[in-house]
Scaffold this motif. Sequence first.
Motif, PDB file in Angstrom:
ATOM      1  N   ALA A  33      14.398  90.758  44.906  1.00  0.00           N
ATOM      2  CA  ALA A  33      15.655  91.230  45.510  1.00  0.00           C
ATOM      3  C   ALA A  33      16.564  91.817  44.439  1.00  0.00           C
ATOM      4  O   ALA A  33      17.166  92.880  44.638  1.00  0.00           O
ATOM      5  CB  ALA A  33      16.353  90.088  46.247  1.00  0.00           C
ATOM      6  N   LEU A  34      16.645  91.143  43.293  1.00  0.00           N
ATOM      7  CA  LEU A  34      17.494  91.631  42.203  1.00  0.00           C
ATOM      8  C   LEU A  34      16.937  92.901  41.567  1.00  0.00           C
ATOM      9  O   LEU A  34      17.710  93.755  41.112  1.00  0.00           O
ATOM     10  CB  LEU A  34      17.679  90.544  41.142  1.00  0.00           C
ATOM     11  N   SER A  35      15.619  93.048  41.546  1.00  0.00           N
ATOM     12  CA  SER A  35      15.049  94.281  40.998  1.00  0.00           C
ATOM     13  C   SER A  35      15.360  95.470  41.908  1.00  0.00           C
ATOM     14  O   SER A  35      15.502  96.600  41.435  1.00  0.00           O
ATOM     15  CB  SER A  35      13.540  94.146  40.771  1.00  0.00           C
ATOM     16  N   MET A  36      15.490  95.207  43.198  1.00  0.00           N
ATOM     17  CA  MET A  36      15.823  96.265  44.152  1.00  0.00           C
ATOM     18  C   MET A  36      17.323  96.581  44.135  1.00  0.00           C
ATOM     19  O   MET A  36      17.723  97.717  44.386  1.00  0.00           O
ATOM     20  CB  MET A  36      15.404  95.860  45.563  1.00  0.00           C
ATOM     21  N   ASP A  37      18.132  95.559  43.870  1.00  0.00           N
ATOM     22  CA  ASP A  37      19.585  95.733  43.859  1.00  0.00           C
ATOM     23  C   ASP A  37      20.175  94.875  42.745  1.00  0.00           C
ATOM     24  O   ASP A  37      20.508  93.712  42.957  1.00  0.00           O
ATOM     25  CB  ASP A  37      20.186  95.344  45.213  1.00  0.00           C
ATOM     26  N   PRO A  38      20.296  95.416  41.534  1.00  0.00           N
ATOM     27  CA  PRO A  38      20.806  94.634  40.406  1.00  0.00           C
ATOM     28  C   PRO A  38      22.269  94.208  40.549  1.00  0.00           C
ATOM     29  O   PRO A  38      22.743  93.366  39.800  1.00  0.00           O
ATOM     30  CB  PRO A  38      20.638  95.558  39.198  1.00  0.00           C
ATOM     31  N   TYR A  39      22.987  94.772  41.535  1.00  0.00           N
ATOM     32  CA  TYR A  39      24.379  94.403  41.767  1.00  0.00           C
ATOM     33  C   TYR A  39      24.528  93.383  42.896  1.00  0.00           C
ATOM     34  O   TYR A  39      25.632  93.131  43.364  1.00  0.00           O
ATOM     35  CB  TYR A  39      25.217  95.649  42.086  1.00  0.00           C
ATOM     36  N   PHE A  40      23.432  92.795  43.311  1.00  0.00           N
ATOM     37  CA  PHE A  40      23.418  91.821  44.403  1.00  0.00           C
ATOM     38  C   PHE A  40      23.859  90.473  43.838  1.00  0.00           C
ATOM     39  O   PHE A  40      23.055  89.630  43.446  1.00  0.00           O
ATOM     40  CB  PHE A  40      22.016  91.758  44.998  1.00  0.00           C
ATOM     41  N   VAL A  41      25.169  90.274  43.800  1.00  0.00           N
ATOM     42  CA  VAL A  41      25.746  89.123  43.120  1.00  0.00           C
ATOM     43  C   VAL A  41      25.343  87.798  43.767  1.00  0.00           C
ATOM     44  O   VAL A  41      25.127  86.799  43.065  1.00  0.00           O
ATOM     45  CB  VAL A  41      27.285  89.266  42.983  1.00  0.00           C
ATOM     46  N   ASP A  42      25.209  87.750  45.089  1.00  0.00           N
ATOM     47  CA  ASP A  42      24.803  86.490  45.725  1.00  0.00           C
ATOM     48  C   ASP A  42      23.387  86.088  45.309  1.00  0.00           C
ATOM     49  O   ASP A  42      23.111  84.898  45.123  1.00  0.00           O
ATOM     50  CB  ASP A  42      24.899  86.594  47.246  1.00  0.00           C
ATOM     51  N   ALA A  43      22.516  87.064  45.139  1.00  0.00           N
ATOM     52  CA  ALA A  43      21.158  86.761  44.668  1.00  0.00           C
ATOM     53  C   ALA A  43      21.195  86.263  43.228  1.00  0.00           C
ATOM     54  O   ALA A  43      20.474  85.327  42.862  1.00  0.00           O
ATOM     55  CB  ALA A  43      20.262  87.991  44.799  1.00  0.00           C
ATOM     56  N   LYS A  44      22.038  86.855  42.394  1.00  0.00           N
ATOM     57  CA  LYS A  44      22.180  86.421  40.994  1.00  0.00           C
ATOM     58  C   LYS A  44      22.716  84.984  40.950  1.00  0.00           C
ATOM     59  O   LYS A  44      22.235  84.155  40.173  1.00  0.00           O
ATOM     60  CB  LYS A  44      23.118  87.371  40.246  1.00  0.00           C
ATOM     61  N   LEU A  45      23.695  84.693  41.802  1.00  0.00           N
ATOM     62  CA  LEU A  45      24.229  83.329  41.865  1.00  0.00           C
ATOM     63  C   LEU A  45      23.169  82.334  42.323  1.00  0.00           C
ATOM     64  O   LEU A  45      23.074  81.222  41.796  1.00  0.00           O
ATOM     65  CB  LEU A  45      25.437  83.279  42.808  1.00  0.00           C
ATOM     66  N   TYR A  46      22.367  82.746  43.283  1.00  0.00           N
ATOM     67  CA  TYR A  46      21.343  81.820  43.774  1.00  0.00           C
ATOM     68  C   TYR A  46      20.251  81.622  42.729  1.00  0.00           C
ATOM     69  O   TYR A  46      19.729  80.509  42.565  1.00  0.00           O
ATOM     70  CB  TYR A  46      20.747  82.296  45.115  1.00  0.00           C
ATOM     71  N   GLN A  47      19.940  82.672  41.999  1.00  0.00           N
ATOM     72  CA  GLN A  47      18.973  82.541  40.914  1.00  0.00           C
ATOM     73  C   GLN A  47      19.485  81.527  39.882  1.00  0.00           C
ATOM     74  O   GLN A  47      18.732  80.656  39.425  1.00  0.00           O
ATOM     75  CB  GLN A  47      18.750  83.909  40.263  1.00  0.00           C
ATOM     76  N   ALA A  48      20.767  81.609  39.546  1.00  0.00           N
ATOM     77  CA  ALA A  48      21.364  80.644  38.616  1.00  0.00           C
ATOM     78  C   ALA A  48      21.281  79.227  39.184  1.00  0.00           C
ATOM     79  O   ALA A  48      20.942  78.281  38.473  1.00  0.00           O
ATOM     80  CB  ALA A  48      22.814  81.028  38.333  1.00  0.00           C
ATOM     81  N   HIS A  49      21.575  79.108  40.474  1.00  0.00           N
ATOM     82  CA  HIS A  49      21.495  77.805  41.144  1.00  0.00           C
ATOM     83  C   HIS A  49      20.082  77.225  41.026  1.00  0.00           C
ATOM     84  O   HIS A  49      19.910  76.039  40.717  1.00  0.00           O
ATOM     85  CB  HIS A  49      21.899  77.966  42.613  1.00  0.00           C
ATOM     86  N   MET A  50      19.079  78.047  41.245  1.00  0.00           N
ATOM     87  CA  MET A  50      17.695  77.561  41.173  1.00  0.00           C
ATOM     88  C   MET A  50      17.350  77.114  39.749  1.00  0.00           C
ATOM     89  O   MET A  50      16.724  76.073  39.563  1.00  0.00           O
ATOM     90  CB  MET A  50      16.728  78.635  41.659  1.00  0.00           C
ATOM     91  N   TYR A  51      17.756  77.889  38.761  1.00  0.00           N
ATOM     92  CA  TYR A  51      17.467  77.516  37.373  1.00  0.00           C
ATOM     93  C   TYR A  51      18.230  76.259  36.949  1.00  0.00           C
ATOM     94  O   TYR A  51      17.801  75.564  36.023  1.00  0.00           O
ATOM     95  CB  TYR A  51      17.795  78.668  36.415  1.00  0.00           C
ATOM     96  N   ASN A  52      19.317  75.952  37.612  1.00  0.00           N
ATOM     97  CA  ASN A  52      20.096  74.774  37.265  1.00  0.00           C
ATOM     98  C   ASN A  52      19.269  73.489  37.388  1.00  0.00           C
ATOM     99  O   ASN A  52      19.582  72.485  36.765  1.00  0.00           O
ATOM    100  CB  ASN A  52      21.352  74.696  38.138  1.00  0.00           C
ATOM    101  N   TYR A  53      18.200  73.525  38.155  1.00  0.00           N
ATOM    102  CA  TYR A  53      17.331  72.355  38.318  1.00  0.00           C
ATOM    103  C   TYR A  53      16.317  72.215  37.186  1.00  0.00           C
ATOM    104  O   TYR A  53      15.789  71.123  36.970  1.00  0.00           O
ATOM    105  CB  TYR A  53      16.574  72.436  39.649  1.00  0.00           C
ATOM    106  N   THR A  54      16.024  73.326  36.497  1.00  0.00           N
ATOM    107  CA  THR A  54      14.938  73.285  35.517  1.00  0.00           C
ATOM    108  C   THR A  54      15.329  73.727  34.114  1.00  0.00           C
ATOM    109  O   THR A  54      14.700  73.313  33.146  1.00  0.00           O
ATOM    110  CB  THR A  54      13.768  74.178  35.978  1.00  0.00           C
ATOM    111  N   ASP A  55      16.336  74.600  34.003  1.00  0.00           N
ATOM    112  CA  ASP A  55      16.692  75.166  32.703  1.00  0.00           C
ATOM    113  C   ASP A  55      18.191  75.494  32.718  1.00  0.00           C
ATOM    114  O   ASP A  55      18.585  76.598  33.076  1.00  0.00           O
ATOM    115  CB  ASP A  55      15.850  76.424  32.442  1.00  0.00           C
ATOM    116  N   ARG A  56      18.990  74.536  32.298  1.00  0.00           N
ATOM    117  CA  ARG A  56      20.444  74.720  32.375  1.00  0.00           C
ATOM    118  C   ARG A  56      20.950  75.827  31.461  1.00  0.00           C
ATOM    119  O   ARG A  56      21.939  76.483  31.780  1.00  0.00           O
ATOM    120  CB  ARG A  56      21.165  73.408  32.084  1.00  0.00           C
ATOM    121  N   ASP A  57      20.286  76.048  30.330  1.00  0.00           N
ATOM    122  CA  ASP A  57      20.708  77.144  29.458  1.00  0.00           C
ATOM    123  C   ASP A  57      20.537  78.484  30.173  1.00  0.00           C
ATOM    124  O   ASP A  57      21.431  79.334  30.134  1.00  0.00           O
ATOM    125  CB  ASP A  57      19.899  77.149  28.152  1.00  0.00           C
ATOM    126  N   LYS A  58      19.404  78.655  30.810  1.00  0.00           N
ATOM    127  CA  LYS A  58      19.150  79.882  31.577  1.00  0.00           C
ATOM    128  C   LYS A  58      20.132  79.977  32.744  1.00  0.00           C
ATOM    129  O   LYS A  58      20.675  81.055  33.021  1.00  0.00           O
ATOM    130  CB  LYS A  58      17.698  79.888  32.079  1.00  0.00           C
TER     131      LYS A  58
END
Length: 186
Positions: A33-58
């Motif tokens: 989704a982000l590769s199709m729309d790099p300005y899709f802020v909700d997708a970027k936020l959700y990606q951060a949310h997902m990484y919060n479970y496995t890699d807090r630095d990321k």
Amino acid sequence: PVAYELYLKGKHTFENRATIQDNKVAMELIEKALSMDPYFVDAKLYQAHMYNYTDRDKALALFKEANDLAMTIKDKPAILKAKNGMAQIYAKRMDTEKSLDLYREGYQIAKEIGNESAIASAMSGLGNYYWQIRNGDSARFYWETTLDLYKKLEDKKRIGNTIHYLAIIYWVFDNELDKAINMFQK
């Protein structure tokens, strides 16, 4: 619309994950989704949310990217989510001053946009900050205010979480074991 559909599928997959493979599929959908729309802020936020479970630095780096993007497009609800995400990570790292600053910024944005759920969330974050620095009176104040807001919003899950936090205050800071037990039983 395709990027949004991928985002929704990724979010659904992650929220209903049962296996490690589900995590991978969800991440791939969000990344596509982000590769199709790099300005899709909700997708970027959700990606951060997902990484919060496995890699807090990321996750922190992604929340910062989302914050920058949201500021560029002047999306206050997204700025709020990014700041709260960063605040939570800093709080878990015991970097209380950065956490406090971000929670305060989030609180001001929540007030500006009139989002009561976000105001309650920011108040809860401030309660967490004061809990971490062992200021029971301030933590209690923010959590009691949070509890009132969640009751008004009828958010049962968050009401339960906040009652739990208050019970710990009664137990640890006030030494009121009966009151703490009653809160835990709620």
